[in-house]
Design an enzyme around this catalytic site. Structure first.
Site, short mmCIF file in Angstrom:
data_model
loop_
_atom_site.label_atom_id
_atom_site.label_comp_id
_atom_site.label_asym_id
_atom_site.label_seq_id
_atom_site.Cartn_x
_atom_site.Cartn_y
_atom_site.Cartn_z
N ASP A 165 0.67 -68.62 21.10
CA ASP A 165 -0.50 -68.33 21.83
C ASP A 165 -0.74 -69.68 22.75
OD1 ASP A 165 -3.13 -67.06 22.36
OD2 ASP A 165 -4.06 -67.88 20.61
N VAL A 195 -15.56 -73.77 15.98
CA VAL A 195 -15.20 -75.26 15.93
C VAL A 195 -16.50 -75.99 16.12
CG1 VAL A 195 -13.59 -76.97 16.66
CG2 VAL A 195 -12.93 -74.78 16.92
N GLY A 232 -16.84 -74.65 20.36
CA GLY A 232 -16.38 -73.28 20.77
C GLY A 232 -16.32 -72.19 19.69
N GLN A 233 -16.00 -71.12 20.24
CA GLN A 233 -15.76 -69.87 19.20
C GLN A 233 -14.63 -69.20 19.61
OE1 GLN A 233 -18.42 -68.69 17.01
NE2 GLN A 233 -16.70 -67.07 16.38
N GLY A 234 -13.74 -68.97 18.36
CA GLY A 234 -12.42 -68.49 18.54
C GLY A 234 -12.49 -67.11 17.92
N GLY A 235 -11.21 -66.43 18.02
CA GLY A 235 -11.07 -64.93 17.24
C GLY A 235 -11.16 -64.98 15.62
N PHE A 236 -10.96 -66.45 14.99
CA PHE A 236 -10.90 -66.42 13.68
C PHE A 236 -12.22 -67.40 13.11
CE2 PHE A 236 -6.54 -65.75 14.51
CZ PHE A 236 -6.43 -64.53 14.11
N GLY A 237 -12.90 -67.91 13.91
CA GLY A 237 -14.14 -68.61 13.75
C GLY A 237 -14.40 -69.79 14.73
N LYS A 271 -12.72 -76.81 12.16
CA LYS A 271 -12.44 -75.30 12.46
C LYS A 271 -13.03 -74.66 11.01
CE LYS A 271 -9.07 -73.34 14.47
NZ LYS A 271 -7.62 -72.84 14.40
#
Length: 654
Positions: free
Chosen positions: A464, A353, A346-351, A367
């Site tokens: 969150d 995974v 996956g892709q998140g706001g801070f990097g 992560k």
């Protein structure tokens, strides 16, 4: 006086012309004539021209949810109140006649009018629109230099509009391109957003302006919260403009005498020497700061690498965790097959995974935080602080971490079924869920939150909570993850306030989104939204695009009021679930999303209500219909992770 009168007549003529662009959103359902929404819209549009006055800006709302309408009118900063009022009146009538959508905006040369069923005031959403007249402009003879001079002008105007309060977020000016050609420019923002958001919007608009029109003699880009325009003939009131001098300009006549040239060169060399010295001093200072940062990171790395795996608390104290270990970059790189796309989870706001496999065969989730990101650094430290002291079967376990140069990693236990959103919002995987499994997931999330709020050594607010951050192991046990946004509360602390609102729209409590006020009740609200999503199989964010109701919460409330709770339940769950049990969960979900935090239960109350069929339930009041939408999000991220961070002093959901 003659030229002033001609200018006014010209402006008045333009205000009666056709609109530059009309946008009737195709993504929202159309309203019905003579409906409550339509009547509220007529009242709202009728009030705009009468209230805009000399300020040239006005926003308001009319009606009550779910038929409430929000509206905004903005006039160009160089026109008088009479022309402004006429333009807004015409724009209001045109948008009413030409749009039947629940969200629309119309731009004229001298004003713009917008309305929506969603709360949009104080939010910066950039969506560039290009009037047809852009395509009719002629090309310039020297496009490369023209683009440079134009960019210089528009950047100066953007700074003026955004950061000089007296400008009221409007600036116009001119710059000499050659002896015969002058470029005129204009920028403007709606005055409900901050200077920083105004600058960000203008920056995006100027990027589009450069792409579409920097080689043409004129161009315009329009957006909801800002607009930009340039041309080779003056199109604005002269009293509002100022002169921008391009650095390479020679001045009048184009020729310089020898002594002037020598003087300029000497002065330039002197200034250059001073600037060079200043830059060197700044560089050394920055190097010193970088060395301090590097020392602190090395210290952290050394502490993490020790047998006791020492890390740092928010107060600078040391804590030890026997189970938290440091892993080298080489080990992590090997485990993830050099961070291959095939291992990306996956892709998140801070990097991003990634899945990894250690040499001993154990599977892990890594992560990898974004490089050179202050958000990533803060999240990195925050998560270590949290997880080092938090251990619970319904929290994802942090196995270790890595810090090497600019690379920062967090290593978790691998959850084979990934995140909850992949099950409840995916039609194929949804079929794998029965009611007992869903109920177990709900109880697991509740136990995890109860531990964070009341049973751990710390009192932690997650901030969150959403299906993306609920992970499922091979037995479908729910575990809360991603503590980068979490906050620790003191023993006697109940609430806190922040100007840095973080989280995900659709799950944020209204008091947090509106004023930055958060508490355990903020997480309760998020839990209630997730509970309703699990029952219905429908996503809260994006629900406005359906024809069922304006929001998922409104849909749930309407059916609850009508005694049609089972219509809210996902058809895939109806066959095996007990209607009384589902109805009870729906009731608890609605209690959790009450608008007033005092009306929401605590997590211990929720656990009691979920575990006892005999315990009577309070009747929920009308909930907060409205957690809104985030600032422009990349749709490709919606199923893996969402943008977790916005910088707004005030955000008001509907």
């Amino acid at each position: 006086m003659f030229f002033f009168i001609i200018s006014i007549l010209f402006l008045h003529h333009v205000s009666g012309s056709d609109p530059l662009f009309t946008w009737c959103s195709p993504g929202f359902q159309d309203y019905s004539l003579n409906s409550t929404f339509h009547n509220n819209l007529e009242l709202l549009l009728g009030s705009l021209s009468g209230n805009i006055s000399a300020s040239g800006f006005y926003n308001t709302s009319t009606g009550e949810d779910p038929d409430k309408v929000y509206g905004l009118a903005l006039c160009r900063g160089d026109i008088n109140s009479t022309i402004c009022k006429d333009c807004v009146e015409k724009a209001s009538q045109d948008i009413l006649n030409n749009c039947k959508s629940q969200d629309a905006i119309i731009w004229y040369d001298l004003c713009q009018v917008r309305y929506s069923f969603q709360m949009f005031i104080s939010m910066m959403v950039y969506t560039g629109k290009y009037p047809d007249e852009n395509n009719q402009a002629k090309n310039v003879s020297d496009p490369a230099r023209f683009s440079q001079v134009l960019t210089y002008l528009m950047n100066n105007l953007s700074n003026e509009a955004a950061f000089v309060p007296i400008k009221n977020m409007f600036a116009s000016g001119e710059i000499e391109f050659s002896q015969k050609i002058t470029i005129y420019g204009l920028v403007q923002c709606t005055r409900d957003i901050s200077g920083t958001l105004c600058y960000n919007c203008l920056n995006s608009a100027l990027g589009d302006l450069g792409a579409c029109c920097s080689s043409r003699e004129s161009g315009t880009v329009l957006s909801r919260t800002c607009n930009v325009r340039f041309g080779l003939s003056q199109f604005f009131n002269t009293s509002s403009q100022y002169l921008v001098v391009y650095p390479t300009s020679k001045g009048a006549g184009g020729k310089l005498k020898t002594w002037m040239l020598v003087l300029i060169i000497c002065a330039s060399v002197f200034v250059l020497a001073v600037l060079t010295g200043f830059c060197i001093a700044c560089f050394h200072k920055k190097q010193g700061e970088d060395r301090d940062d590097e020392k602190s990171e090395k210290m952290l790395l050394q502490q993490l690498a020790t047998p006791k795996s020492v890390t740092i608390t928010q107060d600078g104290e040391l804590i030890s965790s026997e189970e938290l270990v440091f892993m080298s970059f080489a080990t992590i790189k090997f485990a993830t097959d050099d961070f291959s796309d095939s291992n990306k989870l996956g892709q998140g706001g801070f990097g991003s995974v990634y899945k990894g496999v250690l040499p001993d065969g154990n599977e892990i989730a890594v992560k990898r935080l974004s490089r050179k990101s202050w958000q990533g650094t803060e999240e990195f430290k925050n998560e270590i602080i949290m997880i080092a002291k938090l251990q619970h079967k319904n929290l994802v376990k942090l196995l270790g971490c890595g810090l090497e140069g600019e690379e920062k990693f967090l290593i978790y236990e691998y959850m084979s079924n990934q995140s909850l959103d992949k099950f409840i919002f995916d039609s194929e995987k949804r079929s794998q869920l029965d009611w007992n499994t869903c109920y177990g997931i709900i109880m697991g999330i509740a136990r995890g939150l109860l531990y964070l709020h009341e049973e751990s050594r710390l009192r932690v607010i997650h901030r969150d909570l959403k299906p993306n951050n609920i992970l499922l192991d091979h037995d479908m046990v729910a575990k809360i993850s991603d503590f980068g946004m979490a906050r620790i509360f003191c023993e006697n602390q109940n609430t806190a306030n922040t100007k840095r609102v973080v989280g995900t729209y659709g799950y944020m409590a209204p008091e947090y989104a509106m004023g930055g006020l958060f508490s355990v009740k903020s997480d309760i609200f998020s839990f209630g939204v997730i509970l309703l999503e699990i029952i219905s199989g429908k996503r809260s964010s994006g629900f406005y695009a359906t024809k069922l109701a304006s929001t998922l919460l409104a849909y749930a409330w309407n059916l609850w009021n009508e005694g049609k709770e089972m219509e809210f339940v996902d058809p895939l769950l109806k066959a095996e679930c007990l209607s009384s049990e589902v109805s009870r969960c729906m009731n608890i979900g609605l209690l959790c999303v009450q608008e007033d935090p005092e009306d929401r239960p605590t997590m211990s109350d929720v656990m009691v209500l979920l575990g006892s069929e005999s315990m009577s339930l309070a009747q929920p009041k009308k909930p907060a219909f409205s957690v809104g939408r985030s600032i422009k999000v990349d749709p490709s991220l919606m199923t893996t992770s969402s943008v977790n961070h916005i910088m707004l002093s005030t955000v008001q959901p509907r």
